[in-house]
Design an enzyme around this catalytic site. Structure first.
Site, PDB file in Angstrom:
ATOM      1  N   ASP A  31       3.076   9.132  -4.686  1.00  0.00           N
ATOM      2  CA  ASP A  31       2.487   9.120  -6.023  1.00  0.00           C
ATOM      3  C   ASP A  31       2.086   7.683  -6.322  1.00  0.00           C
ATOM      4  O   ASP A  31       2.562   6.751  -5.690  1.00  0.00           O
ATOM      5  CB  ASP A  31       3.513   9.609  -7.044  1.00  0.00           C
ATOM      6  CG  ASP A  31       2.884   9.901  -8.400  1.00  0.00           C
ATOM      7  OD1 ASP A  31       1.651   9.783  -8.510  1.00  0.00           O
ATOM      8  OD2 ASP A  31       3.623  10.222  -9.340  1.00  0.00           O
ATOM      9  N   ASN A  69      16.147   2.879  43.597  1.00  0.00           N
ATOM     10  CA  ASN A  69      17.317   2.552  44.402  1.00  0.00           C
ATOM     11  C   ASN A  69      18.065   3.798  44.857  1.00  0.00           C
ATOM     12  O   ASN A  69      18.491   3.899  46.017  1.00  0.00           O
ATOM     13  CB  ASN A  69      18.263   1.644  43.617  1.00  0.00           C
ATOM     14  CG  ASN A  69      17.780   0.212  43.571  1.00  0.00           C
ATOM     15  OD1 ASN A  69      16.982  -0.210  44.405  1.00  0.00           O
ATOM     16  ND2 ASN A  69      18.244  -0.554  42.586  1.00  0.00           N
TER      17      ASN A  69
END
Length: 889
Positions: free
Chosen positions: A371, A704
């Site tokens: 608003d 890995n």
């Protein structure tokens, strides 16, 4: 139910006696005793578990269960050291997770306490503020407009008391509650006129009520117990879930592949040996007199069987260790730390987070609906004119507007306050007696009061939005004469309203009529054939910071949409003053018959919606969400509560009405959009730091573990022992646990960020293999340069893998190239370097011997420096290429 009905039928004094209460309320001691008996006044309060129970709950993680199972199997088969190491790592990981999540929960609880909703309760004969959760049966509670009804309660005093109980009944119009039930006995309990319910809100008037039921025993609690505090899944949570499935799928297939390939390939030689021994034994057994040769063969057969069992166990433990290495088990802790850190950071900027999960939506928000009053304007309204329709000053307009504002019992708006505080006002309200009122609602947009003056004449005075007032006026007063409201006169009245609005003023219309028929109760139907009296005109100047706020919102990639009940003329003038470019204005009347498909198009093209009702605000927000936007809503009024719940993130202010604050996810302690933008940036930093961990887990760490899986297929031994993989993963997690403290590049927070699984997948497939390339290069060097034994090989790769996957965070944490342009936080820098240092020296310690490490030669460390440097440079180059082609948003 029967007991409640009986209590409501009793006289008030007998009713109080039945509850062991009185008109003086409960004593503090009695209230504490009842709190222990009935529990907290919450529909679904999460019971705080003992620390031991909370700690034990962390062992429910599937990966933790698998590791514990592997540890017990190891101990059972005589591998006591390996089993002890597994148990130690599991305990340390669980404790770390428990500690960090407990700290995050305490921080969140502390912040929620700062904005806890209270009610005015009579305790020890004195009015005092009490938290809603601590209200008990028998408490006397005072309610007024804007309050939340804190429990199911009977009305014992009331004055024009209207409540909205749509949360329970679905009925959107206010319902009047009185001391005497007006006939709801034959219907459901929700139709009772003297009973109010938990979750409803006070629209107008005031009342004193005595609590009958609290918590899950209330009517609302019976139907909503399972729903309270179960918020819809946010976009962030959906993204995490999809990411989890992606990782778990990859983990599942890789682990199964590694396990079975290890068992089949490495067990093949042992199986051949077993078959040969079995054949020999069978031949000896069948040869006459050969049974005497069997005993010497039995130890060899037993030894081969034991070796096969050991191989299967070792392969299982290795596969489980890979699962741990692949899975981002630290992600929940990282997320908790990120959210709690962001919440604390936002609190320092006057932004209080009630629900931690809403922070990411706050950062991802790309549309903010608000608003204009109090957000773009100062909300310090001043009455500047009180005039007839020609613009002439009229004291009667001021008098009637005062009487309306003074006697209406709804939540007073800033316009009412401005009327009552007007400096030239000289009215003695004691000369008038209030008879009744017709409360304000957002459909009519007007409020009426009925008063008797000193002469005994009864006046029906209505105040409201000019266009709504004009609709119910048949006459107009001008120069002391009452004339018919002709079409030409109506145009002149409307024109004056337009003139004021075009200059940026807010305007209310004032009308009245004399009432000949005396009655006690009046309704909306009496708002007819009124006399238009004039206008009260107000000035609500733009905020000094509003222009800057709009610029900051635009710079942050947030599209502002103004949703106001005010008219389009005033709104347009304000936008001009603030330099806010209007793309399109849509009126509430245009939305009435508009289908949802058309609305989804309109909300993209327009950014100002004027004269809209609360229901229309909900439709606008829902349409924006359907278009894929993350929508925030900023509101502070009774009518804003549904929209606050509808939005992805509901934002309210500290001085908002209770129902608005309860509905909001985030509370601004200062009603200022600059504060809002600062909170948004904190939300984006939270998302950014979480993504760092995710990208780490899907690149170097994944690479890995993939290398370990591949190497296990051609090496005569495992490239890293299961306990070594677990140690590697634990140390890596420690280095990454400080990611929530890391700095985030200003460029990253400039625009909203959204989950992008395809971006993560591309990053994983591109960066992950780079890690594997250097892992296999390390394998080659260890085998052919150092002619490494099993223990030396495992030591070398343990050090190389941990150093590379820890240090690469400094490359991955930023999209900048070179990466040193973006400075990491000190905690991240220290934790990462500490883990790298530990990886380098651990083979030389007693702990290294325990884990099966062997001190590498000096030449290895020289080679290691070269490998790490080359790896980081290559990742830097590939990252630069990647970010030129793909973006996260």
């Amino acid at each position: 139910m029967v007991e409640t009905e009986r209590l409501l039928d009793l006289p008030i004094d007998d009713f109080l006696v039945s509850l062991n209460s009185s008109r003086l309320g409960l004593s503090s001691e009695e209230a504490r005793r009842r709190l222990e008996i009935y529990g907290y006044n919450e529909v679904a309060r999460r019971k705080r578990r003992a620390a031991v129970v909370e700690f034990a709950s962390h062992f429910r993680n599937p990966l933790v269960i698998i590791l514990l199972f592997a540890g017990f199997i190891s101990v059972f088969l005589g591998e006591v050291v390996n089993g002890g190491i597994i148990f130690s790592i599991v305990m340390f990981s669980v404790f770390l997770d428990f500690y960090q999540e407990s700290k995050a929960e305490k921080a969140a609880e502390m912040l929620r306490g700062r904005v806890a909703t209270t009610a005015m309760v009579l305790r020890d004969g004195v009015r005092r503020e009490v938290r809603l959760s601590e209200i008990v049966p028998g408490d006397t509670v005072f309610l007024s407009a804007g309050d939340i009804v804190p429990a199911d309660a009977r009305v014992i005093e009331a004055k024009d008391f209207f409540v909205n109980q749509s949360a329970l009944t679905g009925e959107s119009f206010p319902v009047e509650k009185t001391v005497v039930d007006s006939g709801g006995k034959r219907g459901t309990i929700t139709e009772r006129g003297n009973y109010v319910f938990l979750g409803s809100s006070v629209v107008s008037g005031s009342a004193t009520v005595v609590v009958v039921r609290t918590g899950s025993l209330t009517e609302y609690g019976k139907i909503a117990k399972r729903l309270v505090e179960r918020y819809p899944e946010t976009e962030y949570e959906r993204g995490l879930r999809r990411f989890g499935f992606l990782i778990m799928e990859a983990t599942f297939f890789l682990v199964l592949f590694v396990f079975f390939m290890n068992v089949l390939l490495k067990g093949q030689a042992l199986q051949v040996e077993q078959s040969l021994l079995f054949a020999v034994a069978l031949a000896v057994g069948l040869t006459p007199g050969g049974t005497g040769l069997l005993p010497p063969l039995l130890p060899a057969i037993f030894s081969v069987n034991t070796a096969i069992s050991g191989q299967v166990l070792e392969s299982l433990l290795f596969a489980v260790a890979l699962a741990v290495g692949l899975t981002p088990e630290l992600l929940p802790m990282i997320l908790s730390l990120n959210l709690s850190k962001a919440a604390l950071g936002m609190s320092k900027r006057s932004v209080i987070v009630k629900r931690l999960a809403a922070i990411q939506n706050f950062g991802s928000m790309d549309v903010l609906c608000t608003d204009k009053t109090g957000t773009l304007t100062e909300n310090r309204v001043t009455l500047v004119f009180h005039v007839d329709f020609e613009g002439n000053e009229d004291e009667k307009v001021l008098l009637y507007s005062f009487l309306n504002s003074y006697y209406q019992t709804g939540l007073r708006s800033p316009l009412d306050e401005a009327i009552l505080k007007h400096e030239n006002l000289d009215v003695d309200a004691r000369g008038y007696r209030k008879v009744d009122e017709v409360p304000f609602d957002f459909m009519r947009r007007r409020v009426s009061v009925v008063v008797d003056d000193v002469r005994g004449e009864r006046l029906f005075i209505t105040k409201g939005a000019p266009e709504e007032i004009i609709k119910v006026c048949s006459y107009c007063e001008f120069g002391g004469r009452i004339i018919d409201m002709t079409d030409d006169l109506k145009k002149r009245v409307e024109q004056k309203h337009i003139e004021f609005s075009s200059e940026g003023f807010r305007v209310l219309g004032i009308s009245y009529k004399g009432v000949r028929e005396e009655k006690r109760v009046y309704s909306v139907n009496d708002e007819s054939e009124l006399v238009f009296l004039g206008y009260v005109v107000f000035l609500d100047p733009p905020k000094e910071t509003a222009k800057e706020s709009l610029q900051l919102l635009s710079k942050a990639g947030i599209d502002l949409k103004i949703l106001t009940g005010d008219n389009e003329i005033v709104t347009r003038k304000l936008c001009e003053q603030l330099g806010f470019k209007i793309k399109g204005i849509v009126l509430g009347s245009e939305l009435l018959g508009m289908p949802d498909d058309a609305l989804r198009v309109v909300v993209e093209e327009a950014n100002v919606f004027a004269r809209v009702t609360p229901q229309q605000k909900d439709r606008i927000i829902n349409a924006l969400k359907s278009n894929g936007h993350v929508v925030g809503f900023l509101g502070d009024g009774i009518n804003d509560a549904p929209s606050l719940r509808m939005a992805d993130v509901g934002i309210s202010v500290d001085n908002a009405v209770d129902i608005a604050k309860e509905s909001a996810d985030i509370i601004l302690l200062r009603n200022d959009l600059t504060v809002l933008v600062e909170g948004v940036l904190e939300g984006r930093k939270t998302f950014g730091n979480t993504m760092k961990y995710i990208l780490m887990g899907t690149s170097s760490n994944f690479g890995n573990m993939f290398s370990a899986a591949g190497a296990s297929l051609f090496l005569p031994f495992l490239p890293m022992a299961p306990v070594q993989i677990l140690l590697n993963n634990l140390l890596y997690d420690l280095s990454e646990s400080t990611i929530p403290t890391d700095n985030v590049d200003p460029e990253y927070t400039e625009k909203p960020k959204r989950w992008n699984i395809s971006f993560i997948r591309r990053f994983m497939l591109l960066i992950g293999p780079i890690s594997s390339i250097f892992d296999f290069l390390t394998f080659f060097i260890m085998l052919f340069v150092f002619a490494a034994s099993e223990s030396l090989f495992q030591t070398g790769w343990f050090i190389e893998s941990l150093c590379t996957q820890a240090l690469v965070i400094f490359i991955i944490r930023t999209s900048k190239t070179p990466s040193f342009k973006s400075k990491p936080s000190k905690p991240l820098l220290i934790s990462t370097l500490a883990v790298v240092a530990l990886a380098v020296i651990i083979p030389f310690t007693p702990l290294g011997e325990l884990f099966g490490f062997e001190p590498p030669p000096l030449l290895f460390y020289i080679v290691l420096v070269g490998l790490i440097g080359a790896y980081l440079l290559l990742v830097e180059a590939i990252k630069k290429w990647f970010y030129k082609r793909y973006t996260m948003a």
